[in-house]
Each structure stands twice: as structure tokens, then as C-alpha cells.
Scaffold this motif. Structure first.
Motif, PDB file in Angstrom:
ATOM      1  N   LEU A 165      37.534  35.893  36.704  1.00 29.87           N
ATOM      2  CA  LEU A 165      37.807  35.860  38.139  1.00 29.87           C
ATOM      3  C   LEU A 165      37.736  34.445  38.703  1.00 29.87           C
ATOM      4  O   LEU A 165      38.463  34.121  39.645  1.00 29.87           O
TER       5      LEU A 165
ATOM      6  N   LEU B 231      45.701  38.495  38.414  1.00 28.59           N
ATOM      7  CA  LEU B 231      44.983  39.638  38.963  1.00 28.59           C
ATOM      8  C   LEU B 231      45.989  40.644  39.508  1.00 28.59           C
ATOM      9  O   LEU B 231      46.853  40.286  40.300  1.00 28.59           O
TER      10      LEU B 231
ATOM     11  N   ARG C  28      48.596  42.181  46.548  1.00 28.87           N
ATOM     12  CA  ARG C  28      48.187  40.982  45.812  1.00 28.87           C
ATOM     13  C   ARG C  28      48.450  39.690  46.590  1.00 28.87           C
ATOM     14  O   ARG C  28      47.591  38.812  46.662  1.00 28.87           O
TER      15      ARG C  28
END
Length: 163
Positions: free
Chosen positions: A68, A75, A80
Motif C-alpha cells: 500500500l 489498487l 478508483r
């Protein structure tokens, strides 16, 4: 992440200290009725459980934290573009990291609870795991994981409507 380290350390101390209370041959696996159907030498059981209780939650927390933090990690999130926009990315990643760390803490506490049940079971003659207590603990673990999922969904759905 520090909460994960504290939880792992606490459960590791618990496993080692209560492991000393176990018999030389530990009933380590139980059927659905709580009857022991496999055993391990005490050192093998404590070593395996210690490795499992320390390694799995730390692995989950560290790997997800590293991934992350890496801005090149792709991701896949609903909305998004909104959540990973430069002005929101740090907060989004922080939320996801806290969720993952919380799950890792939840996992290590559940594993410590299962170990406590095994210690209790081995204090019985013959060893018997309290199945109802195990099922209740498992249900609480699953409910906690579902609660985290709901929190994640609620967070990611909270996108302002475009006008």
C-alpha cells in the motif's frame, strides 16, 4: 502497525508461558465434538503455534503495508480515480493500512484464543476441546471480519455525487 507488533508480542508471550503448562504430549487436533484425535510433542506444538501466530499476522500486516505504501502498486478499488486522486491517496492508503492492521490484530487474538482453548482442553482427562466455546470464538472472528468488510464498503462508497 505498532498495534500488530504489540498484539503479536503479547500473544507470543502468552503461548510460551502457557505452553509450559501443557503435558509432554499435547492433544493438538480435535474433531467436531471436541474429542482429541491427534497430538504433538509439547515443543513441536508450541514451536508450530508460535511460528503460526507470529508469522501469519505479521506477514499479512507487513506485506499489505509495504504494498500500500508503494505508489506503483495497482489498487483495484471502487471509484478508483476518486480515491487515488493525489489529494486523497494518502488518506485512502492510511485507511486501508489501518483496516489491514486491525484484521491482523483480530487474527492474532483469535489464534491466541484457540491456543487458550487447547490449553484448557489439555487440562481435562481425557483432553476435550470445548466445542461451543470454539464455535462462539470462530463466529465472533467471522463477524469481526464481516464488520471490517462493511466498514471498507461504506468508506469506499462515500463518494460525492457529481452534478
Amino acid at each position: 502497525m505498532s498495534s500488530v507488533v504489540v498484539a503479536v508480542a503479547g500473544v507470543a508471550v502468552f503461548v510460551v508461558s502457557t505452553g509450559l503448562l501443557l503435558p509432554a504430549q499435547v492433544a493438538s487436533h480435535f474433531d467436531a465434538r471436541g474429542v482429541a484425535d491427534a497430538s504433538l510433542p509439547r515443543a513441536g506444538y508450541v514451536g508450530f503455534l508460535l511460528a503460526f501466530t507470529v508469522a501469519l499476522p505479521l506477514f499479512l500486516a507487513i506485506v499489505s503495508d509495504r504494498l500500500l505504501r508503494n505508489p506503483r502498486t495497482p489498487l483495484n478499488l471502487p471509484h478508483r480515480d476518486y480515491w487515488l486522486a493525489p489529494e486523497r491517496r494518502v488518506a485512502t492508503v492510511d485507511f486501508l493500512r489501518r483496516q489491514n492492521a486491525g484484521f491482523a490484530v483480530q487474527l492474532v487474538l483469535f489464534l491466541g484464543y484457540v491456543h487458550a482453548l487447547v490449553v484448557y482442553a489439555n487440562g481435562q482427562s481425557p483432553p476435550r476441546l470445548p466445542s461451543a466455546a470454539f464455535v462462539i470464538g470462530l463466529l465472533l472472528f467471522v463477524l469481526g471480519a464481516l464488520w471490517r468488510l462493511v466498514q471498507l464498503i461504506r468508506y469506499l462508497r462515500n463518494v460525492p455525487q457529481r452534478r
